[in-house]
Design a protein around this motif. Structure first.
Motif, short mmCIF file in Angstrom:
data_model
loop_
_atom_site.label_atom_id
_atom_site.label_comp_id
_atom_site.label_asym_id
_atom_site.label_seq_id
_atom_site.Cartn_x
_atom_site.Cartn_y
_atom_site.Cartn_z
N UNK A 65 0.81 -1.22 0.00
CA UNK A 65 0.00 0.00 0.00
C UNK A 65 0.85 1.27 0.00
N UNK A 66 2.16 1.11 -0.27
CA UNK A 66 2.98 2.27 -0.57
C UNK A 66 2.71 2.62 -2.03
N UNK A 67 2.60 3.83 -2.49
CA UNK A 67 2.94 5.03 -1.73
C UNK A 67 1.78 5.59 -0.89
N UNK A 68 0.62 4.95 -0.97
CA UNK A 68 -0.55 5.56 -0.33
C UNK A 68 -0.29 5.89 1.14
N UNK A 69 0.24 4.90 1.89
CA UNK A 69 0.38 5.08 3.33
C UNK A 69 1.30 6.25 3.67
N UNK A 70 2.32 6.45 2.86
CA UNK A 70 3.26 7.52 3.17
C UNK A 70 2.79 8.84 2.56
N UNK A 71 2.23 8.76 1.36
CA UNK A 71 1.81 10.02 0.72
C UNK A 71 0.64 10.68 1.44
N UNK A 72 -0.24 9.84 1.97
CA UNK A 72 -1.33 10.41 2.75
C UNK A 72 -0.76 11.28 3.86
N UNK A 73 0.30 10.77 4.47
CA UNK A 73 0.91 11.55 5.54
C UNK A 73 1.64 12.76 4.99
N UNK A 74 2.60 12.51 4.11
CA UNK A 74 3.52 13.60 3.81
C UNK A 74 2.97 14.58 2.78
N UNK A 75 1.99 14.15 1.97
CA UNK A 75 1.50 15.07 0.95
C UNK A 75 0.10 15.57 1.21
N UNK A 76 -0.73 14.73 1.82
CA UNK A 76 -2.11 15.13 2.02
C UNK A 76 -2.33 15.77 3.40
#
Ligand SMILES: [Zn+2]
Length: 301
Positions: free
Chosen positions: A214-225
């Protein structure tokens, strides 16, 4: 290694390669289950995918008793008990002092000599809505380490408020910080905690994040969203309260909101508290428990 209390240890993962320890605590405040949920997700994914990492990650519940009851604490705040007096004196008269000594025992299973370095992250959430942020004590290489993460960074909280677990972990030589992921019950807080744990695994243990499905979702949710651009702040004022004070924060302040001189901030024992600063408000008190009315922070350029 002795068998560790499985009701306290959420998970432990290693692929047997020499490297650092990543020691992650969650639920030090029992009304903050977000970090515990996030760690369960991370360990589930690690066990499914079995990616290679350097060293070892351990996830641990802080205040087990309080978490079970969904209360911030039973007798006293577990994030204020970590004083030399309590630790050296083996004090265990309160529920939280007992929890503290049990946590120290867990960490003793992962001694400094077994790792190239030891890192920690203490997962929290806030009573009111907040952008996520790292709270870092300016000792060891904590500040450098914190700047690997794409979020707000607040310096100096643990230097003002004594007895926090991050203060203790820093004192015994670990490198790390506290991470406040957002509001207690917010789904976003769990996403943010999860994203931070994955990023910490990448930075500390050299995890290849592309191995995680589920990368990049798990990290992008944090760092971008969810997270703001990285900015660094320092605390310039703490408004402390006495136990009997009648304190009411003016409603509607958001964490990190800009404040200006003469702005009404709170009413304390019938007297108006006005801002002396053009700065930002930090941790305005909107819950019944606590001795910190609010803090004032300013950006470090
Ligand atoms: Zn907390």
């Amino acid at each position: 290694m002795e068998i560790m209390d499985s009701s306290r240890v959420i998970g432990k993962y290693t692929t047997g390669i020499n490297g650092p320890l990543l020691f992650i605590t969650a639920g030090v405040h029992g009304n903050e289950p977000s970090g515990v949920e996030a760690l369960k997700k991370v360990f589930k994914a690690l066990e499914e995918v079995k990616p290679k990492i350097n060293g070892c990650i351990v996830g641990v519940i802080g205040n087990k008793n309080a978490l079970k009851k969904n209360k911030r604490y039973i007798d006293e705040d577990l994030n204020r008990t970590w004083t030399e007096a309590n630790i050296n004196g083996q004090n265990s008269s309160t529920s939280e002092q007992k929890e503290m000594h049990q946590l120290i025992e867990v960490l003793e299973n992962f001694p400094e000599a077994d790792f190239t370095k030891r890192y920690f992250m203490d997962c929290h959430t806030t009573s009111s809505e907040s952008l996520p942020y790292v709270s870092v004590q300016l000792v060891n290489d904590n500040n450098n380490w914190a700047h690997n993460f794409p979020t707000y960074i607040v310096q100096g909280f643990s230097d003002i408020v004594y007895g926090a677990i991050d203060h203790y972990l820093s004192r015994i030589g670990l490198t790390g910080f506290t991470f406040e992921a957002g509001q207690h019950e917010s789904k976003t807080s769990v996403e943010n905690h999860e994203g931070m744990v994955w990023l910490a695994l990448k930075e500390a243990c050299n995890l290849d994040l592309s191995k995680i499905p589920n990368y990049p979702e798990c990290v992008e949710k944090f760092s971008e969203k969810n997270a703001p651009d990285q900015k660094t702040f320092k605390i310039i004022y703490r408004h402390g309260l006495e136990n009997n004070d009648d304190f009411k924060m003016k409603s509607g302040f958001k964490n990190f909101q800009k404040i200006y001189k003469e702005d009404l901030l709170a009413v304390q024992n019938g007297k108006e508290i006005k801002s002396d600063w053009n700065a930002r408000i930090f941790m305005p008190l909107y819950q019944s428990q606590g001795n910190d009315g609010f803090f004032v922070i300013e950006e470090v350029k």
